[in-house]
Design an enzyme around this catalytic site. Structure first.
Site, PDB file in Angstrom:
ATOM      1  N   HIS A 140       0.836  -1.198   0.000  1.00  0.00           N
ATOM      2  CA  HIS A 140       0.000   0.000   0.000  1.00  0.00           C
ATOM      3  C   HIS A 140       0.871   1.248   0.000  1.00  0.00           C
ATOM      4  O   HIS A 140       2.045   1.208   0.363  1.00  0.00           O
ATOM      5  CB  HIS A 140      -0.924   0.045   1.228  1.00  0.00           C
ATOM      6  CG  HIS A 140      -2.116  -0.841   1.106  1.00  0.00           C
ATOM      7  ND1 HIS A 140      -2.116  -2.168   1.475  1.00  0.00           N
ATOM      8  CD2 HIS A 140      -3.348  -0.585   0.594  1.00  0.00           C
ATOM      9  CE1 HIS A 140      -3.300  -2.686   1.247  1.00  0.00           C
ATOM     10  NE2 HIS A 140      -4.066  -1.764   0.711  1.00  0.00           N
ATOM     11  N   LYS A 144      -0.581   5.026   4.382  1.00  0.00           N
ATOM     12  CA  LYS A 144      -1.508   4.121   5.081  1.00  0.00           C
ATOM     13  C   LYS A 144      -1.059   3.911   6.511  1.00  0.00           C
ATOM     14  O   LYS A 144       0.098   3.635   6.789  1.00  0.00           O
ATOM     15  CB  LYS A 144      -1.572   2.776   4.361  1.00  0.00           C
ATOM     16  CG  LYS A 144      -2.606   1.825   4.998  1.00  0.00           C
ATOM     17  CD  LYS A 144      -2.868   0.619   4.140  1.00  0.00           C
ATOM     18  CE  LYS A 144      -3.866  -0.332   4.756  1.00  0.00           C
ATOM     19  NZ  LYS A 144      -5.168   0.286   5.077  1.00  0.00           N
ATOM     20  N   THR A 151      -7.924  -5.803   4.221  1.00  0.00           N
ATOM     21  CA  THR A 151      -8.109  -6.809   3.164  1.00  0.00           C
ATOM     22  C   THR A 151      -7.191  -8.002   3.394  1.00  0.00           C
ATOM     23  O   THR A 151      -7.594  -9.162   3.222  1.00  0.00           O
ATOM     24  CB  THR A 151      -7.809  -6.193   1.788  1.00  0.00           C
ATOM     25  OG1 THR A 151      -8.632  -5.046   1.611  1.00  0.00           O
ATOM     26  CG2 THR A 151      -8.046  -7.183   0.661  1.00  0.00           C
TER      27      THR A 151
HETATM   28  N1  LIG Z   1     -12.951  -0.719   2.676  1.00  0.00           N
HETATM   29  C1  LIG Z   1     -12.319  -0.285   1.598  1.00  0.00           C
HETATM   30  O1  LIG Z   1     -12.632  -0.675   0.438  1.00  0.00           O
HETATM   31  C2  LIG Z   1     -11.240   0.730   1.768  1.00  0.00           C
HETATM   32  C3  LIG Z   1     -10.896   1.125   3.032  1.00  0.00           C
HETATM   33  N2  LIG Z   1      -9.987   2.115   3.221  1.00  0.00           N
HETATM   34  C4  LIG Z   1      -9.781   2.547   4.606  1.00  0.00           C
HETATM   35  O2  LIG Z   1     -10.416   3.811   4.771  1.00  0.00           O
HETATM   36  C5  LIG Z   1      -9.726   4.580   5.743  1.00  0.00           C
HETATM   37  C6  LIG Z   1      -9.404   5.940   5.160  1.00  0.00           C
HETATM   38  O3  LIG Z   1      -8.525   5.770   4.081  1.00  0.00           O
HETATM   39  P1  LIG Z   1      -8.052   7.088   3.285  1.00  0.00           P
HETATM   40  O4  LIG Z   1      -9.234   7.821   2.750  1.00  0.00           O
HETATM   41  O5  LIG Z   1      -6.968   6.664   2.357  1.00  0.00           O
HETATM   42  O6  LIG Z   1      -7.394   7.917   4.491  1.00  0.00           O
HETATM   43  P2  LIG Z   1      -7.236   9.502   4.619  1.00  0.00           P
HETATM   44  O7  LIG Z   1      -6.300   9.727   5.745  1.00  0.00           O
HETATM   45  O8  LIG Z   1      -6.945  10.098   3.281  1.00  0.00           O
HETATM   46  O9  LIG Z   1      -8.705   9.993   5.017  1.00  0.00           O
HETATM   47  C7  LIG Z   1      -9.219   9.797   6.306  1.00  0.00           C
HETATM   48  C8  LIG Z   1      -9.903  11.095   6.664  1.00  0.00           C
HETATM   49  O10 LIG Z   1     -10.654  10.929   7.865  1.00  0.00           O
HETATM   50  C9  LIG Z   1     -10.528  12.147   8.580  1.00  0.00           C
HETATM   51  N3  LIG Z   1     -10.884  11.930   9.979  1.00  0.00           N
HETATM   52  C10 LIG Z   1     -10.124  11.473  10.988  1.00  0.00           C
HETATM   53  N4  LIG Z   1     -10.853  11.417  12.113  1.00  0.00           N
HETATM   54  C11 LIG Z   1     -12.098  11.862  11.804  1.00  0.00           C
HETATM   55  C12 LIG Z   1     -13.305  12.068  12.519  1.00  0.00           C
HETATM   56  N5  LIG Z   1     -13.379  11.821  13.835  1.00  0.00           N
HETATM   57  N6  LIG Z   1     -14.401  12.541  11.879  1.00  0.00           N
HETATM   58  C13 LIG Z   1     -14.336  12.808  10.547  1.00  0.00           C
HETATM   59  N7  LIG Z   1     -13.206  12.638   9.787  1.00  0.00           N
HETATM   60  C14 LIG Z   1     -12.120  12.184  10.428  1.00  0.00           C
HETATM   61  C15 LIG Z   1      -9.087  12.556   8.394  1.00  0.00           C
HETATM   62  O11 LIG Z   1      -8.933  13.926   8.670  1.00  0.00           O
HETATM   63  P3  LIG Z   1      -7.437  14.491   8.849  1.00  0.00           P
HETATM   64  O12 LIG Z   1      -6.828  14.408   7.472  1.00  0.00           O
HETATM   65  O13 LIG Z   1      -7.643  15.881   9.321  1.00  0.00           O
HETATM   66  O14 LIG Z   1      -6.762  13.603   9.849  1.00  0.00           O
HETATM   67  C16 LIG Z   1      -8.892  12.226   6.911  1.00  0.00           C
HETATM   68  O15 LIG Z   1      -9.189  13.328   6.079  1.00  0.00           O
HETATM   69  C17 LIG Z   1      -8.517   3.742   6.158  1.00  0.00           C
HETATM   70  O16 LIG Z   1      -8.858   3.016   7.317  1.00  0.00           O
HETATM   71  C18 LIG Z   1      -8.357   2.758   4.994  1.00  0.00           C
HETATM   72  O17 LIG Z   1      -7.780   1.521   5.378  1.00  0.00           O
HETATM   73  C19 LIG Z   1      -9.370   2.763   2.178  1.00  0.00           C
HETATM   74  C20 LIG Z   1      -9.662   2.375   0.894  1.00  0.00           C
HETATM   75  C21 LIG Z   1     -10.605   1.310   0.597  1.00  0.00           C
HETATM   76  O1  LIG Z   2      -5.725   2.270   3.111  1.00  0.00           O
HETATM   77  C1  LIG Z   2      -5.986   1.965   1.912  1.00  0.00           C
HETATM   78  O2  LIG Z   2      -5.678   2.648   0.925  1.00  0.00           O
HETATM   79  C2  LIG Z   2      -6.747   0.710   1.700  1.00  0.00           C
HETATM   80  N1  LIG Z   2      -7.198   0.083   2.757  1.00  0.00           N
HETATM   81  C3  LIG Z   2      -8.065  -1.038   2.733  1.00  0.00           C
HETATM   82  C4  LIG Z   2      -7.459  -2.154   3.573  1.00  0.00           C
HETATM   83  O3  LIG Z   2      -6.880  -1.807   4.648  1.00  0.00           O
HETATM   84  O4  LIG Z   2      -7.598  -3.314   3.157  1.00  0.00           O
HETATM   85  C5  LIG Z   2      -8.530  -1.443   1.358  1.00  0.00           C
HETATM   86  C6  LIG Z   2      -7.585  -1.157   0.254  1.00  0.00           C
HETATM   87  O5  LIG Z   2      -6.569  -2.147   0.220  1.00  0.00           O
HETATM   88  C7  LIG Z   2      -6.997   0.229   0.316  1.00  0.00           C
END
Ligand SMILES: NC(=O)C1=CN([C@@H]2O[C@H](COP(=O)(O)OP(=O)(O)OC[C@H]3O[C@@H](n4cnc5c(N)ncnc54)[C@H](OP(=O)(O)O)[C@@H]3O)[C@@H](O)[C@H]2O)C=CC1
Ligand SMILES: O=C(O)C1=N[C@H](C(=O)O)C[C@H](O)C1
Length: 250
Positions: A140, A144, A151
């Site tokens: 990743h 991350k 996954t």
């Molecule tokens: N299930 C799936 O298919 C996937 C899951 N994921 C998961 O999603 C999550 C986010 O990934 P990603 O978007 O890349 O991460 P990012 O860090 O880009 O985005 C997370 C956001 O959440 C914000 N945040 C943190 N705490 C809070 C809160 N209490 N209330 C509202 N917003 C908050 C952060 O703000 P700030 O930047 O200010 O800290 C940040 O902007 C991870 O856990 C990742 O593993 C990601 C891709 C696919």
């Molecule tokens: O953090 C990410 O970017 C992703 N997180 C998810 C995970 O923790 O499996 C899904 C995807 O791989 C992207």
């Protein structure tokens, strides 16, 4: 649908793009950094905006709090955030006690679920072939936070459920040789890799690799939006597998 995006980061932006392309509305973007409409999700915001659902890709520390807020407000919540498997039971209790709707998935891309099905089959196929060892990697981007990925943990549990030689998951750092019954999950963080998961079955004669390589975040985002649509009108605690089973007519 009228959606509140909770967590306005990499995934939040991708989800917004897909929602607007579909003609859905985004009634609020919520992010603690203040770069958005609100700094945190509250019941008052939900009562004011009355969204059809909240889609949350944020951080693991706020999963339980937001489940309580949405559940009490009766707003369906779709969560993609990973790294909180130790709290799934608590969230399930909250949802069931308020008779609300919730769906969680470690990976929302349909391709990842095809990968899971292939891995389950392969892990079982090598049961009568002790010459094959099985292990996995995940790659990743360098932003991350959690490791191994959600996954990877989902994949590892599916291997353990189907393979009779592996009973424990081991993650890095190891600094020792692994035992016969241990399934090694190795994590690499670097660059802008959206998410690549590979399972290897290796013998003295050959190696079989099964890989899911996300090309972008679009697959994850689209899956979460379609899952939110599927959740409309339902009550209970669901996982992405429930949606996928319906999608594939299983
Ligand atoms: N299930 C799936 O298919 C996937 C899951 N994921 C998961 O999603 C999550 C986010 O990934 P990603 O978007 O890349 O991460 P990012 O860090 O880009 O985005 C997370 C956001 O959440 C914000 N945040 C943190 N705490 C809070 C809160 N209490 N209330 C509202 N917003 C908050 C952060 O703000 P700030 O930047 O200010 O800290 C940040 O902007 C991870 O856990 C990742 O593993 C990601 C891709 C696919
Ligand atoms: O953090 C990410 O970017 C992703 N997180 C998810 C995970 O923790 O499996 C899904 C995807 O791989 C992207």
């Amino acid at each position: 649908m009228n959606i509140v995006i909770n967590g306005y980061g990499r995934m939040g932006h991708q989800i917004e793009e897909i929602l607007l392309e579909r003609g859905d509305t985004v009634s609020a973007r919520i992010d603690i950094s203040g770069r958005s409409d609100y700094p945190d999700l509250t019941g008052a915001i939900l009562n004011e905006l009355k969204p059809d659902a909240v889609i949350e890709f944020a951080t693991e520390d706020c999963v339980v709090k937001h489940a309580e807020i949405c559940s009490k407000a009766g707003v369906p919540l779709v969560v993609g955030t990973t790294g909180w498997s130790d709290r799934v039971g608590k969230v399930k209790e909250i949802i069931e006690s308020n008779n609300s709707a919730y769906l969680y998935g470690s990976n929302f891309s349909v391709g990842a679920h095809m990968f899971f099905a292939l891995v389950e089959k392969a892990a079982a196929m090598i049961n009568p072939l002790p010459e094959y060892d099985i292990f996995m990697t995940e790659f990743h981007h360098n932003k991350k936070v959690d490791s191994p990925s959600g996954t990877a943990l989902t994949t590892a549990h599916k291997i353990i459920e189907n393979n009779n030689r592996k009973t424990e998951i081991v993650i890095d750092p190891l600094q020792r040789k692994i035992e016969e019954n241990e399934l090694h999950v190795a994590s690499v963080r670097g660059g802008s890799v959206p998410g690549t998961h590979s399972v290897y079955m290796d013998s003295l004669a050959d190696t079989i690799e099964i890989t899911h390589r996300a090309r972008s975040r679009k697959g994850f985002a689209m899956g979460s939006v379609l899952a939110a649509q599927w959740l409309m009108g339902k009550k209970g605690f669901f996982t992405i597998e429930d949606y996928i089973k319906d999608l594939l007519g299983q």
